[in-house]
Design a protein around this motif. Structure first.
Motif, short mmCIF file in Angstrom:
data_model
loop_
_atom_site.label_atom_id
_atom_site.label_comp_id
_atom_site.label_asym_id
_atom_site.label_seq_id
_atom_site.Cartn_x
_atom_site.Cartn_y
_atom_site.Cartn_z
N HIS A 165 50.07 -0.40 -3.72
CA HIS A 165 51.35 -0.36 -4.41
C HIS A 165 51.18 -0.28 -5.91
N MET A 213 52.51 -8.26 -3.40
CA MET A 213 53.10 -7.14 -2.65
C MET A 213 52.05 -6.41 -1.82
N GLU A 214 50.78 -6.59 -2.18
CA GLU A 214 49.73 -5.90 -1.41
C GLU A 214 49.53 -6.52 -0.02
N GLU A 260 51.61 -6.10 2.13
CA GLU A 260 52.06 -4.96 2.95
C GLU A 260 50.88 -4.02 3.24
N THR A 261 50.00 -3.86 2.27
CA THR A 261 48.81 -3.03 2.47
C THR A 261 47.92 -3.63 3.56
N ARG A 321 49.64 -2.77 6.79
CA ARG A 321 49.61 -1.32 7.08
C ARG A 321 48.27 -0.89 7.66
N ILE A 328 55.02 -11.82 4.02
CA ILE A 328 54.23 -10.97 4.93
C ILE A 328 54.97 -10.73 6.23
N PHE A 361 56.89 -7.49 6.69
CA PHE A 361 56.16 -6.27 7.02
C PHE A 361 55.50 -6.33 8.40
#
Length: 577
Positions: free
Chosen positions: A58, A470-471, A473-474, A477, A526, A529
């Motif tokens: 992000h 925010m990572e 989400e990474t 993913r 978390i 997501f």
């Protein structure tokens, strides 16, 4: 038919994006981190097609930290790809982090069309000048035919000599230029050939006379100490260190990221007697660690005024800067091989009853006993020690391969450094030489892709976590085996710590500069997501969350509620043992 296909290939045109991807693949690059957009999206897609895994973030800052840590963990250049202008500027955080920590990394940024330079083009910036202060090498491909050469020069520079950050500029017009594929392949082959010659020429020779002098100093020392850091870890020198320590019986002291090169539980480990070890040693062999603030500059009052330093460093400039009693310039692994060989010809060893070892052993037992007495208490609401003990035990129960521990924060990192146990090399990543906050999630992602057989466990302060939260989400993913543990004490150091006289002025009713929202539900982030979140406030809740998340090896955040008055302001390391 085969001849026809060959002729077709030789006449095929490829653009700069494809040639850039082929150049990376030809060097052996397998991973790239970054944030795509104009003008580098096609380059990222071609890289994936060429067999390179692209991990999309992000924020370029976190992606840069990932690239820097990947370089450290693998010994190969970590690659960060950004757009031009602000994307490049964001990427400088990771580039500078790599440079300060001496890790191999290359920041590759798109830039504006060369014909539009100086005209206020979209995201225009003189990125070469911006990157220079943070790079050991900067390059720019001004024509498509220069791409392979520029790539290999940057990649070689990142790893040869003292590792570090490098910058490569790819103008938009160059990425859109075309070239015959046969000519492209020839250019890549030429770049490969030049690279091999460069690597051969850069091999360092180590003077045997200096090795003999070093061994004589060690042999005649009354209170020797071996200190090693992440430079030794980067050099994969753990086997040579083990042989040296166990053949001589010398006590050793790792720097924070040197922990695990030899197990913290080793009988000759002096970490719990650090002040005594550095304050009283008469000869210190320092391997892959700089005499900077982390080691009190090698000066009084922490060190004896008479201590003789033998400094092993890949950089001759570093040795010249520190002016040790004796310097050995070279790769730590190779230098230690020569030292061990010299010792083998005329062995020496401190006996277990040697006064120096007895003094360190006594102090170690005293300090460990004092710490364990504090750790044994179950304090609720949590202080820092109770959850840290539970986390330590859970990590040790995983066994081998040991998890990679990522740690950042103030109190969280300081307490974790003393409590958490490292048993294997390169399994601790923290704020490092620069004390960088915000590295946490980037480091987690780097560790998960570089060491896919290991669980990754982050122990984060809530302030440190916030830089890159925010990572998560990474993590979800890519379904990375990362468990993030957040010590939530309501702010930097722990909420509002102001004295009454400091609460004044027209904005005195605002939250303190150190305060966050009390009881923040970080675990819910978390879950948005599809990851797993846990909220814990008791020993049993924490033990259950750790057991479940460690077994699942899926992205998770454990929100550990800490007493906001349990922490203290932290900066330079305070070692009281």
């Amino acid at each position: 038919m085969a001849e026809s296909n060959s002729q077709t290939t030789s006449q095929t045109l490829i653009d700069g994006n494809t040639l850039a991807a082929k150049s990376l693949a030809a060097y052996g690059i397998t991973h790239m981190f970054g944030v795509v957009g104009i003008p580098v999206t096609s380059f990222a897609n071609r890289a994936v097609a060429a067999g390179i895994r692209f991990i999309a973030f992000h924020n370029e800052q976190s992606a840069g930290y990932a690239a820097s840590a990947y370089g450290y963990l693998t010994g190969r250049p970590g690659i960060l790809l950004t757009v031009s202008g602000p994307g490049c500027v964001h990427g400088l955080a990771g580039l500078s982090n790599a440079m300060i920590n001496t890790w191999p990394m290359v920041l590759i940024s798109g830039s504006c069309d060369q014909n539009d330079v100086g005209r206020g083009d979209f995201q225009e910036l003189n990125q070469i000048e911006a990157a220079k202060p943070f790079s050991k090498h900067v390059g720019k491909a001004k024509d498509i035919k220069e791409i392979p050469k520029c790539f290999f020069e940057a990649l070689d520079s990142a790893v040869l000599g003292r590792p570090g950050g490098c910058y490569l500029d790819l103008p938009t017009d160059v990425l859109h230029q075309t070239i015959l594929e046969s000519e492209a392949d020839s250019l890549i082959k030429s770049a490969v050939d030049v690279s091999e010659i460069e690597k051969g020429a850069k091999k360092m020779s180590i003077a045997s006379l200096e090795v003999e002098r070093a061994v004589d100093l060690l042999r005649n020392a009354e209170r020797p100490l071996i200190v090693f850091g992440k430079g030794a870890a980067y050099a994969r020198a753990e086997n040579e260190l083990k042989r040296l320590v166990e053949s001589t019986g010398f006590p050793f002291l790792p720097t924070p990221m040197g922990k695990g090169m030899l197990p913290d539980t080793h009988e000759l480990a002096a970490s719990a007697a650090r002040s005594l070890a550095i304050g009283k040693c008469d000869v210190a062999l320092v391997v892959g660690a700089r005499l900077n603030w982390l080691l009190h500059f090698g000066e009084q009052p922490k060190w004896s005024k008479d201590v003789k330093f033998i400094l092993v460093d890949v950089s001759e400039e570093e040795i010249e800067l520190r002016k040790p009693h004796l310097g050995l310039a070279g790769d730590a692994k190779k230098v230690l091989e020569l030292v061990n060989k010299e010792i083998k010809e005329n062995p020496f060893c401190l006996g277990k009853n040697h006064p120096w070892l007895e003094a360190i052993s006594k102090k170690t037992k005293e300090n460990v006993s004092r710490m364990e007495a504090q750790l044994a208490k179950d304090v609720v609401p949590f202080n820092f020690l109770t959850p840290m003990r539970i986390i330590r035990n859970a990590i040790l129960e995983v066994g081998s391969p040991a998890p990679v521990l990522v740690s950042e924060g103030a109190n969280t990192m300081d307490v974790g450094r003393a409590v958490l146990v490292q048993t294997e090399p390169r399994t601790r990543l923290d704020a490092g030489t620069w004390g960088t906050m915000g590295v946490g999630l980037g480091y987690c992602i780097a560790a998960a892709v570089a060491e896919p057989h290991r669980l990754v466990v982050a122990v984060e302060g809530d302030s440190g976590f916030g830089f890159s939260a925010m990572e998560v989400e990474t993590l979800v993913r890519y379904q990375l085996p990362v468990v993030v543990i957040v010590f939530n004490n309501g702010g930097v150091y722990g909420g509002d710590r102001r004295n009454p006289e400091e609460i004044a002025g027209p904005f005195k009713d605002d939250p303190a500069p150190t305060s966050f929202v009390p009881g923040a539900a970080y675990h819910v982030l978390i879950e948005a997501f599809g990851g797993k979140g846990y909220l814990v406030g008791t020993p049993d809740e924490l033990k259950s969350a750790l057991s479940e998340s460690f077994t699942a090896r899926k992205p998770a955040v454990i929100n550990v509620i800490i007493d906001p008055y349990a922490g203290a302001e932290s900066g330079r390391m305070q070692h009281k043992n």
